[in-house]
Design an enzyme around this catalytic site. Structure first.
Site, PDB file in Angstrom:
ATOM      1  CB  CYS A   1      -1.047   0.544   5.056  1.00  0.00           C
ATOM      2  SG  CYS A   1       0.679  -0.317   4.742  1.00  0.00           S
TER       3      CYS A   1
ATOM      4  CD  GLU B   1      -1.441  -2.296   2.164  1.00  0.00           C
ATOM      5  OE1 GLU B   1      -2.015  -2.667   2.998  1.00  0.00           O
ATOM      6  OE2 GLU B   1      -0.024  -2.473   2.230  1.00  0.00           O
TER       7      GLU B   1
END
Length: 147
Positions: A80, A49
């Site tokens: 993330c 991510e």
């Protein structure tokens, strides 16, 4: 989501935890495809991510990804999830839940916190069985090879 799964399989082939991420722009154009690279880069922040966010921001020339959507094979961790919020991503679609390290529907549930400035729409369970199978096979093989 298929691109995210392809990236996750590439990560697994390289011995990385099989997580893949894709960021699509408001027009659904793919801006970034990334996979975990924490081992290869010796970088604990090199999650799929984070790498996808960096690439998409670079392509757009902005620190914000307003109107963009993230597709990821596993529920994002707290780190993330914070990056997703800071980047102002519109929607997050994820595959398998991560009961141990997840940061959206498990653990700190970052987007539910009153201090979270931006809360994307979240859709979990997209390809969950496929994601779970990929992760389970990876960790099964990893344990088997250590014996």
């Amino acid at each position: 989501m298929d691109l995210a799964f392809e990236a996750a399989q590439e990560a697994a082939a390289d011995g990385e935890v099989p997580v893949g991420a894709v960021i699509a722009g408001p027009d659904r154009q793919v801006l970034a495809v990334a996979r975990n690279r924490t081992l290869a880069w010796r970088d604990p922040t090199a999650h799929a991510e984070i790498l996808a966010i960096r690439e998409a921001c670079s392509r757009l020339g902005s620190e914000r990804l307003v109107g963009c959507d993230l597709f990821v094979t596993l529920e994002p961790c707290a780190m993330c999830a914070a990056a997703i919020s800071f980047a102002r991503i519109r929607r997050v679609y994820f595959g398998a839940e991560d009961e141990r390290m997840g940061g959206i529907e498990h653990g700190p549930r970052l987007f539910s916190q009153p201090t979270c400035h931006h809360r994307p729409e979240v859709y979990g369970g997209i390809g969950a069985d496929r994601a779970r199978d990929l992760l389970q096979r990876f960790f099964h093989e990893r344990r088997r090879s250590r014996q």
